[in-house]
Design an enzyme around this catalytic site. Structure first.
Site, PDB file in Angstrom:
ATOM      1  CD  GLU A  74      -2.932  -1.041   0.163  1.00  0.00           C
ATOM      2  OE1 GLU A  74      -3.396   0.072  -0.161  1.00  0.00           O
ATOM      3  OE2 GLU A  74      -3.261  -2.104  -0.383  1.00  0.00           O
TER       4      GLU A  74
ATOM      5  CD  GLU B 177      -4.366   4.628   4.839  1.00  0.00           C
ATOM      6  OE1 GLU B 177      -5.016   3.835   4.120  1.00  0.00           O
ATOM      7  OE2 GLU B 177      -4.529   5.852   4.801  1.00  0.00           O
TER       8      GLU B 177
ATOM      9  CD  GLU C 185      -9.247   0.121   1.014  1.00  0.00           C
ATOM     10  OE1 GLU C 185      -8.136  -0.129   0.497  1.00  0.00           O
ATOM     11  OE2 GLU C 185      -9.757   1.249   1.019  1.00  0.00           O
TER      12      GLU C 185
END
Length: 117
Positions: A22, A63, A70
């Site tokens: 990410e 985050e 996700e």
């Protein structure tokens, strides 16, 4: 003691996996590293300097949770699902709120340093 050691290893592995996959995690880690010396100059007190770093650590934590949501959602299905889309949007909104909080804390600290507040 062994449980603490294993939990630390698992946490490290999770952070490394998230950073590898990410861009947002990598950006926030870089921001966190930059904030450590910068907070020393911006913070009027030692406590304020610590707060400036901690608020960015909180942002990173949010985050990481969003990334986990996700990844889990994508593991369930790659097909478009309206409810999963809403869950992802909520995770993204949580990151947005954390960004606003971090930004507000840093702006206040800079204003405090400049004698504006």
């Amino acid at each position: 003691m062994r449980r603490l050691y294993l939990a630390t290893i698992n946490s490290w592995n999770g952070l490394v996996a998230a950073a590898r996959s990410e861009a947002a995690i990598r950006e926030e880690l870089a921001l966190l590293l930059l904030s450590i010396p910068l907070a020393y100059f911006v913070g009027v007190t030692t406590a304020r300097s610590i707060e400036l770093v901690l608020v960015l650590m909180l942002l990173l934590a949010v985050e990481l949770l969003n990334t986990a949501i996700e990844k889990l959602a994508d593991r369930l299905t790659l097909d478009h699902d309206e409810q999963i889309g809403r869950v992802k949007d909520m995770g993204s909104a949580a990151v947005g709120v954390a960004l606003l909080i971090a930004g507000a804390v840093w702006i206040f600290a800079i204003a405090e340093r400049l004698g504006i507040v």
